[in-house]
Design an enzyme around this catalytic site. Structure first.
Site, PDB file in Angstrom:
ATOM      1  N   LYS A   1       0.598  10.863   8.539  1.00 26.61           N
ATOM      2  CA  LYS A   1       1.869  10.607   8.360  1.00 26.61           C
ATOM      3  C   LYS A   1       3.038  11.792   9.002  1.00 26.61           C
ATOM      4  O   LYS A   1       2.590  12.886   8.643  1.00 26.61           O
ATOM      5  CB  LYS A   1       2.013  10.598   6.958  1.00 26.61           C
ATOM      6  CG  LYS A   1       3.570   9.947   6.570  1.00 26.61           C
ATOM      7  CD  LYS A   1       3.829   9.653   4.961  1.00 26.61           C
ATOM      8  CE  LYS A   1       4.863   9.048   4.598  1.00 26.61           C
ATOM      9  NZ  LYS A   1       5.238   8.683   3.043  1.00 26.61           N
TER      10      LYS A   1
ATOM     11  N   LYS B   1       1.183   7.480  -4.574  1.00 26.09           N
ATOM     12  CA  LYS B   1       1.992   8.833  -4.425  1.00 26.09           C
ATOM     13  C   LYS B   1       0.806   9.858  -4.113  1.00 26.09           C
ATOM     14  O   LYS B   1      -0.517   9.992  -4.530  1.00 26.09           O
ATOM     15  CB  LYS B   1       2.467   9.147  -5.823  1.00 26.09           C
ATOM     16  CG  LYS B   1       3.515  10.304  -5.766  1.00 26.09           C
ATOM     17  CD  LYS B   1       4.211  10.562  -6.956  1.00 26.09           C
ATOM     18  CE  LYS B   1       5.214  11.454  -7.185  1.00 26.09           C
ATOM     19  NZ  LYS B   1       6.172  11.533  -6.335  1.00 26.09           N
TER      20      LYS B   1
ATOM     21  N   CYS C   1       5.979  15.974   4.107  1.00 30.80           N
ATOM     22  CA  CYS C   1       6.950  16.122   3.188  1.00 30.80           C
ATOM     23  C   CYS C   1       8.021  17.232   3.433  1.00 30.80           C
ATOM     24  O   CYS C   1       7.345  18.531   3.778  1.00 30.80           O
ATOM     25  CB  CYS C   1       6.298  16.605   1.709  1.00 30.80           C
ATOM     26  SG  CYS C   1       7.285  16.871   0.505  1.00 30.80           S
TER      27      CYS C   1
END
Length: 396
Positions: free
Chosen positions: A174, A44, A136
């Site tokens: 990412k 995480k 995110c």
């Protein structure tokens, strides 16, 4: 048959690893996943200790088809555990599970010092690679990070370069799907020194509204916010992004987005992914799904005569072309299996109001007018009994 593979020089005992998400929120969870058979994990996202994080409750909402979760929204933020916890845990995992791949996801603030220090810390702790969370879509962009980075090519290149120059281990960026095109961002990441790309993070979403209170879900004391959407419903977006990256970038690809079965994973690999990451299906079904993923993959490879993943990696890309290049000379006229047809009339309605008015009921049977039919295949997908299938191609 061989399920081992390689990614950025790191050996993987199988192509299934856990994505950076709630299932990798603690060392104990990652270790249980390793025991279950997962090939690796991405922690995480870890932040500097001074970056304060508080989660809202509740923060999950799901769209369901019967008992199955098909879409999942969340606005959970990054790890709240401190660096010492993660450093001790990462060192333990690397020592105890040397055959597993452990990638550390990090997110600094907007300063060079923050990213460099966190990257060096992770490398010293034993990370085999870094995954930079530039994607995110909720909460963190308000702080100028997360997708706020990954939606800007210049910032992506700059921060990737900061990190790449600070460490010796591979740096993976990412990507967010919440952009007009992922390709400029991917190119910026490569120019910054990224050794690989990961895609996709969640899709910015709002999954519903409670019409009795007129409050969007999830409801937090009468309020809500946009979240990240995952689960089977986002797989088409993930497949699109991976296929584009595989066609236009030479960087290795870590694929994720809606993977819940072995076949989902194989689709990604057939489009050029080096391995896959899984999150939502683990959240709803547990770490034990790895047994089905591995067994299904091996059975598929045996059926197809593949000895290793490279035998079909990227094979589906060869059959992707432009719309202009697709033949327009033929049409596929469907045919009806009258033994399984229940004469519900759904195909008639769909063709009448969304197609070419080619289907009717004649003498108690479904009849297709071949002259009217344009071969769109809508009827096949609305038939509840799969009683309509493609016939042979015919010239227009």
């Amino acid at each position: 048959m061989e399920l081992t593979t390689e990614f950025c020089g790191m050996p993987l005992e199988n192509p299934f690893i856990l994505a950076s998400a709630p299932p990798t929120a603690s060392i104990e969870m990652i270790e249980r996943a390793f025991q279950a058979g997962w090939g690796g994990a991405v922690t995480k996202t870890i932040k500097p200790d001074y970056m304060k994080i508080e989660d809202a409750s509740p923060r999950f909402h799901a769209l369901k088809e019967g008992n199955r979760v098909i879409g999942f929204e969340n606005f959970e933020l990054v790890s709240k555990k401190d660096l010492q916890y993660w450093k001790n845990g990462i060192k333990m995992l690397r020592q105890k599970w040397p055959q597993k791949t452990l990638i550390v996801s990090i997110m600094g603030d907007c300063s060079r010092e923050s990213w460099e220090e966190l990257a060096k810390w992770a490398e010293d702790a034993g990370a085999q690679a870094l995954e930079l969370n530039f994607s995110c879509p909720h909460g963190m962009p308000e702080k100028g990070v997360g997708a706020a980075i990954g939606q800007n090519a210049d910032i992506t290149r700059t921060i990737t370069a900061w990190v790449s120059q600070a460490v010796h281990i591979p740096v993976i960026v990412k990507l967010t799907p919440n952009v007009t095109s992922v390709l400029p961002i991917a190119e910026a990441a490569k120019k910054g020194g990224a050794r690989a790309l990961a895609a996709i993070n969640t899709v910015e979403s709002l999954t519903g509204v409670d019409l009795k209170t007129l409050t969007p879900y999830p409801k937090v004391q009468g309020w809500s916010t946009l979240g990240g959407y995952s689960g089977p419903a986002v797989k088409p977006i993930g497949l699109r992004v991976i296929s584009q990256l595989a066609q236009h970038s030479d960087l290795p690809l870590s694929a994720m987005g809606g993977i819940s079965t072995w076949s989902d994973a194989m689709e990604y690999i057939s489009l050029g992914a080096d391995h896959v990451q899984v999150c939502t299906e683990v959240m709803v079904s547990g770490f034990g799904i790895i047994k089905h993923l591995l067994a299904g993959t091996l059975a598929y490879m045996e059926e197809m005569g593949f000895s290793c993943l490279n035998d079909f990696r990227g094979a589906a890309l060869k059959k992707l072309t432009s719309h202009e290049a697709l033949t327009k000379e033929t049409k596929i006229v469907p045919e009806v299996n009258h033994q399984t047809c229940i004469k519900c009339g759904k195909c008639i309605i769909a063709c009448r109001d969304g197609g070419y008015q080619a289907i009717s009921l004649k003498e108690g049977q479904i009849s297709i007018d071949r002259a009217r039919c344009d071969g769109c295949a809508l009827c096949m997908f609305v038939c509840p009994e799969s009683a309509i299938s493609h016939a042979k191609a015919a010239e227009r």
